[in-house]
Design a protein around this motif. Sequence first.
Motif, short mmCIF file in Angstrom:
data_model
loop_
_atom_site.label_atom_id
_atom_site.label_comp_id
_atom_site.label_asym_id
_atom_site.label_seq_id
_atom_site.Cartn_x
_atom_site.Cartn_y
_atom_site.Cartn_z
N ILE A 54 28.72 -31.99 -66.68
CA ILE A 54 28.03 -32.66 -65.50
C ILE A 54 27.38 -33.96 -66.04
CG2 ILE A 54 27.90 -30.58 -64.40
CD1 ILE A 54 24.73 -30.49 -65.43
N ARG A 55 27.18 -33.97 -67.47
CA ARG A 55 26.23 -35.08 -68.25
C ARG A 55 26.27 -36.71 -67.72
NH1 ARG A 55 28.66 -38.43 -71.67
NH2 ARG A 55 26.82 -38.93 -72.96
N LEU A 60 29.62 -36.56 -60.54
CA LEU A 60 29.31 -35.55 -59.38
C LEU A 60 30.46 -35.04 -58.60
CD1 LEU A 60 26.95 -33.92 -58.00
CD2 LEU A 60 26.70 -35.97 -56.41
N LYS A 61 31.19 -35.98 -58.27
CA LYS A 61 32.63 -35.80 -57.59
C LYS A 61 33.44 -34.80 -58.32
CE LYS A 61 35.43 -39.43 -59.77
NZ LYS A 61 35.28 -38.82 -60.89
N LYS A 105 19.37 -33.01 -69.82
CA LYS A 105 18.88 -33.30 -68.21
C LYS A 105 19.01 -34.70 -67.86
CE LYS A 105 13.90 -34.03 -69.07
NZ LYS A 105 12.83 -33.57 -68.71
N TYR A 106 19.00 -35.03 -66.45
CA TYR A 106 18.82 -36.38 -65.98
C TYR A 106 18.11 -36.34 -64.49
CZ TYR A 106 23.37 -35.68 -63.30
OH TYR A 106 24.28 -35.33 -62.33
N ASN A 107 17.63 -37.05 -64.20
CA ASN A 107 16.89 -37.22 -63.00
C ASN A 107 17.00 -38.59 -62.29
OD1 ASN A 107 14.92 -38.02 -65.20
ND2 ASN A 107 13.69 -38.99 -63.49
N VAL A 127 20.75 -28.44 -68.18
CA VAL A 127 21.30 -27.37 -68.79
C VAL A 127 20.56 -26.69 -70.10
CG1 VAL A 127 23.42 -26.57 -69.73
CG2 VAL A 127 23.52 -28.34 -67.92
N THR A 128 20.37 -25.35 -69.94
CA THR A 128 19.71 -24.97 -71.43
C THR A 128 20.45 -23.69 -71.87
OG1 THR A 128 18.15 -23.58 -69.91
CG2 THR A 128 17.34 -25.70 -70.51
N ASP A 129 20.25 -23.55 -72.97
CA ASP A 129 20.98 -22.36 -73.63
C ASP A 129 20.23 -20.94 -73.44
OD1 ASP A 129 23.14 -21.03 -75.34
OD2 ASP A 129 21.05 -20.71 -76.48
#
Length: 182
Positions: A54-55, A60-61, A105-107, A127-129
Amino acid sequence: MTRRPFTRHLVALLGATALATALPLTTQAHGPTRQKVTETVTIDAPAATVWARIRDFGALKDWHPAVADSPASQGNTVGSVRLVQLKGGGALTETLEGHDEAQRKYNYRLKDGSPLPVTNYTSTIRVTDSGGKAQVEWRGAFYRGYPNNDPPPDQNDEAAVKAVTGVYQSGLANLKRLVEGK
């Protein structure tokens, strides 16, 4: 001298009456409040594996079931514009406001064309562990689509929260299915 106390009482009574009648007007003038939605999913895979999926802001698609296409003008560079084409028709434009590889992460901020009943929408996905598994958190903040008092049912706070919750839940459920292969 008896007139002065009467005048003071009359002025005080008139002032209290004016204040009492003005208070309901000020409470009615209050507009919508900012709504928030946070959804999380635990995926049985390393956080790095899920982040790799997802990075990319334009990916997104590749994991959200409602998205047909999502090209990003400048990839993961802040200011990149993502044009999201929905499978059922409709489109929206989002701008990347932050991207942090180290924190996974991204915003981003919604700019135009939302088929969602929201305004001033911002969102973060991270995303976290969590004990060898990935925990994905998707959270957003927004106002309802109708900014004035007495919104129609399809543009009130409940409709806005329900729509965003549905987007997050369906996306995270599909991401889990894709990564876990189930």
